[in-house]
Design a protein around this motif. Sequence first.
Motif, PDB file in Angstrom:
ATOM      1  N   ILE A  26     109.502  53.900 -14.081  1.00 39.62           N
ATOM      2  CA  ILE A  26     109.901  55.200 -14.621  1.00 39.62           C
ATOM      3  C   ILE A  26     111.341  55.517 -14.230  1.00 39.62           C
ATOM      4  O   ILE A  26     112.153  55.933 -15.067  1.00 39.62           O
ATOM      5  CB  ILE A  26     108.938  56.301 -14.133  1.00 39.62           C
ATOM      6  N   MET A  27     111.697  55.308 -12.978  1.00 38.24           N
ATOM      7  CA  MET A  27     113.062  55.598 -12.534  1.00 38.24           C
ATOM      8  C   MET A  27     114.069  54.596 -13.106  1.00 38.24           C
ATOM      9  O   MET A  27     115.228  54.939 -13.340  1.00 38.24           O
ATOM     10  CB  MET A  27     113.142  55.620 -11.012  1.00 38.24           C
ATOM     11  N   PHE A  28     113.633  53.354 -13.358  1.00 39.91           N
ATOM     12  CA  PHE A  28     114.504  52.372 -13.996  1.00 39.91           C
ATOM     13  C   PHE A  28     114.832  52.810 -15.425  1.00 39.91           C
ATOM     14  O   PHE A  28     115.995  52.764 -15.844  1.00 39.91           O
ATOM     15  CB  PHE A  28     113.845  50.990 -13.985  1.00 39.91           C
ATOM     16  N   ILE A  29     113.812  53.245 -16.176  1.00 36.38           N
ATOM     17  CA  ILE A  29     114.039  53.736 -17.538  1.00 36.38           C
ATOM     18  C   ILE A  29     114.910  54.992 -17.499  1.00 36.38           C
ATOM     19  O   ILE A  29     115.809  55.166 -18.330  1.00 36.38           O
ATOM     20  CB  ILE A  29     112.696  54.021 -18.244  1.00 36.38           C
ATOM     21  N   TYR A  30     114.674  55.864 -16.527  1.00 34.67           N
ATOM     22  CA  TYR A  30     115.508  57.061 -16.382  1.00 34.67           C
ATOM     23  C   TYR A  30     116.968  56.672 -16.126  1.00 34.67           C
ATOM     24  O   TYR A  30     117.888  57.226 -16.733  1.00 34.67           O
ATOM     25  CB  TYR A  30     114.984  57.941 -15.252  1.00 34.67           C
ATOM     26  N   ALA A  31     117.182  55.714 -15.244  1.00 31.21           N
ATOM     27  CA  ALA A  31     118.553  55.283 -14.928  1.00 31.21           C
ATOM     28  C   ALA A  31     119.219  54.652 -16.141  1.00 31.21           C
ATOM     29  O   ALA A  31     120.410  54.880 -16.390  1.00 31.21           O
ATOM     30  CB  ALA A  31     118.540  54.303 -13.757  1.00 31.21           C
ATOM     31  N   TRP A  51     114.821  65.913 -19.015  1.00 29.98           N
ATOM     32  CA  TRP A  51     115.020  64.503 -19.349  1.00 29.98           C
ATOM     33  C   TRP A  51     114.826  64.304 -20.853  1.00 29.98           C
ATOM     34  O   TRP A  51     115.639  63.655 -21.513  1.00 29.98           O
ATOM     35  CB  TRP A  51     114.060  63.653 -18.537  1.00 29.98           C
ATOM     36  N   ALA A  52     113.775  64.883 -21.412  1.00 28.98           N
ATOM     37  CA  ALA A  52     113.514  64.763 -22.851  1.00 28.98           C
ATOM     38  C   ALA A  52     114.619  65.444 -23.659  1.00 28.98           C
ATOM     39  O   ALA A  52     115.104  64.891 -24.663  1.00 28.98           O
ATOM     40  CB  ALA A  52     112.155  65.363 -23.185  1.00 28.98           C
ATOM     41  N   LYS A  53     115.037  66.614 -23.224  1.00 30.04           N
ATOM     42  CA  LYS A  53     116.105  67.335 -23.923  1.00 30.04           C
ATOM     43  C   LYS A  53     117.402  66.529 -23.916  1.00 30.04           C
ATOM     44  O   LYS A  53     118.111  66.440 -24.925  1.00 30.04           O
ATOM     45  CB  LYS A  53     116.305  68.689 -23.249  1.00 30.04           C
ATOM     46  N   GLU A  54     117.707  65.931 -22.783  1.00 33.55           N
ATOM     47  CA  GLU A  54     118.914  65.124 -22.648  1.00 33.55           C
ATOM     48  C   GLU A  54     118.871  63.886 -23.540  1.00 33.55           C
ATOM     49  O   GLU A  54     119.863  63.518 -24.164  1.00 33.55           O
ATOM     50  CB  GLU A  54     119.034  64.709 -21.183  1.00 33.55           C
ATOM     51  N   MET A  55     117.711  63.253 -23.633  1.00 29.12           N
ATOM     52  CA  MET A  55     117.595  62.053 -24.456  1.00 29.12           C
ATOM     53  C   MET A  55     117.639  62.380 -25.945  1.00 29.12           C
ATOM     54  O   MET A  55     118.179  61.613 -26.734  1.00 29.12           O
ATOM     55  CB  MET A  55     116.307  61.290 -24.120  1.00 29.12           C
ATOM     56  N   GLN A 112     120.655  57.160 -18.439  1.00 25.59           N
ATOM     57  CA  GLN A 112     121.840  57.867 -17.967  1.00 25.59           C
ATOM     58  C   GLN A 112     123.126  57.101 -18.221  1.00 25.59           C
ATOM     59  O   GLN A 112     124.220  57.648 -18.038  1.00 25.59           O
ATOM     60  CB  GLN A 112     121.710  58.164 -16.470  1.00 25.59           C
ATOM     61  N   VAL A 113     123.013  55.854 -18.644  1.00 29.56           N
ATOM     62  CA  VAL A 113     124.197  55.038 -18.894  1.00 29.56           C
ATOM     63  C   VAL A 113     124.864  55.518 -20.178  1.00 29.56           C
ATOM     64  O   VAL A 113     124.227  55.649 -21.218  1.00 29.56           O
ATOM     65  CB  VAL A 113     123.816  53.549 -19.015  1.00 29.56           C
ATOM     66  N   VAL A 114     126.147  55.786 -20.081  1.00 26.74           N
ATOM     67  CA  VAL A 114     126.913  56.209 -21.245  1.00 26.74           C
ATOM     68  C   VAL A 114     127.783  55.037 -21.676  1.00 26.74           C
ATOM     69  O   VAL A 114     128.533  54.488 -20.864  1.00 26.74           O
ATOM     70  CB  VAL A 114     127.795  57.429 -20.900  1.00 26.74           C
ATOM     71  N   PRO A 115     127.700  54.628 -22.953  1.00 20.68           N
ATOM     72  CA  PRO A 115     128.506  53.480 -23.386  1.00 20.68           C
ATOM     73  C   PRO A 115     129.989  53.803 -23.382  1.00 20.68           C
ATOM     74  O   PRO A 115     130.400  54.939 -23.632  1.00 20.68           O
ATOM     75  CB  PRO A 115     128.004  53.214 -24.808  1.00 20.68           C
TER      76      PRO A 115
END
Length: 87
Positions: free
Chosen positions: A67-72, A26-30, A75-78
């Motif tokens: 936590i899951m709301f922030i994770y979701a 998750w950190a790597k992706e962000m 994941q949103v791509v503009p």
Amino acid sequence: HNNFLEQMASTGLLGMLALILFVFFWAKEMLARKDLVGLVSFSFIVYFVTSGMVQYTFGDGEHVFVIMFIYALGQVVPNLRTKDFCE
């Protein structure tokens, strides 16, 4: 109590490994996003890991929902389309 020890006590070594890999990827992706959402999400991940060292936050329903709301949201791509929707 902390997130990692509680996860290991509840689900064993595989559960703790899954949590560590989840946080790592998750950190790597962000960090790879290079935008505001990625930076805000990464700062939340740092907060989650550091606060999780002194309190078990991953087991409470309210905390997991946030936590899951922030994770979701991370994941949103503009949509970077150049044309209007109607064209």
